[in-house]
Design a protein around this motif. Structure first.
Motif, PDB file in Angstrom:
ATOM      1  N   ASP A  59       1.190  -1.381   0.027  1.00 31.79           N
ATOM      2  CA  ASP A  59      -0.209   0.250  -0.427  1.00 31.79           C
ATOM      3  C   ASP A  59       0.769   1.368   0.077  1.00 31.79           C
ATOM      4  OD1 ASP A  59      -2.633  -1.311   0.169  1.00 31.79           O
ATOM      5  OD2 ASP A  59      -2.531  -1.344   2.106  1.00 31.79           O
ATOM      6  N   GLU A  60       1.796   1.326   0.867  1.00 39.54           N
ATOM      7  CA  GLU A  60       2.686   2.189   1.162  1.00 39.54           C
ATOM      8  C   GLU A  60       3.344   2.645  -0.609  1.00 39.54           C
ATOM      9  OE1 GLU A  60       4.830   5.909   2.136  1.00 39.54           O
ATOM     10  OE2 GLU A  60       3.382   4.235   3.683  1.00 39.54           O
ATOM     11  N   LEU A  61       3.902   1.902  -1.652  1.00 44.16           N
ATOM     12  CA  LEU A  61       4.595   1.492  -2.943  1.00 44.16           C
ATOM     13  C   LEU A  61       3.684   1.830  -3.204  1.00 44.16           C
ATOM     14  CD1 LEU A  61       6.852  -1.585  -2.874  1.00 44.16           C
ATOM     15  CD2 LEU A  61       7.225   1.087  -2.683  1.00 44.16           C
ATOM     16  N   LYS A  62       2.247   1.613  -3.121  1.00 43.84           N
ATOM     17  CA  LYS A  62       1.174   2.541  -4.407  1.00 43.84           C
ATOM     18  C   LYS A  62       1.239   3.887  -3.873  1.00 43.84           C
ATOM     19  CE  LYS A  62      -1.801  -2.029  -4.557  1.00 43.84           C
ATOM     20  NZ  LYS A  62      -3.023  -2.725  -4.752  1.00 43.84           N
ATOM     21  N   ASP A  63       0.991   4.048  -2.394  1.00 45.94           N
ATOM     22  CA  ASP A  63       0.660   5.536  -2.856  1.00 45.94           C
ATOM     23  C   ASP A  63       1.935   6.737  -3.317  1.00 45.94           C
ATOM     24  OD1 ASP A  63      -1.779   4.561  -1.108  1.00 45.94           O
ATOM     25  OD2 ASP A  63      -0.726   4.797   0.776  1.00 45.94           O
TER      26      ASP A  63
END
Length: 77
Positions: A59-63
């Protein structure tokens, strides 16, 4: 003459097996299946509930990727 050594080794091996967490989990699963007792553990990996560390990382990478691509887009007209 070799029998006492074998008995000693067998006793050591059985004691080691009985203390093993993996063996005990296996015995508990078989016991629950035979007696039709429902599982008390969550299905999400060894009793964990909720998202895993990998889910948070993804999720952090997507953001971060969204923010990065948003800055490179030309403004709308």
């Amino acid at each position: 003459m070799g029998l006492p050594w074998f008995a000693l080794f067998e006793a050591w091996a059985v004691a080691k097996l009985i203390r093993s967490p993996t063996f005990n989990r296996g015995v508990q699963k078989v016991y629950r299946k035979i007696n039709r007792i429902p599982d008390t553990e969550a299905r999400n990996g060894q009793g964990r509930t909720g998202p895993s560390s990998f889910d948070h990382f993804r999720d952090e990478l997507k953001d971060q990727f969204r923010e990065l691509t948003w800055q490179k887009r030309p403004p709308r007209q």
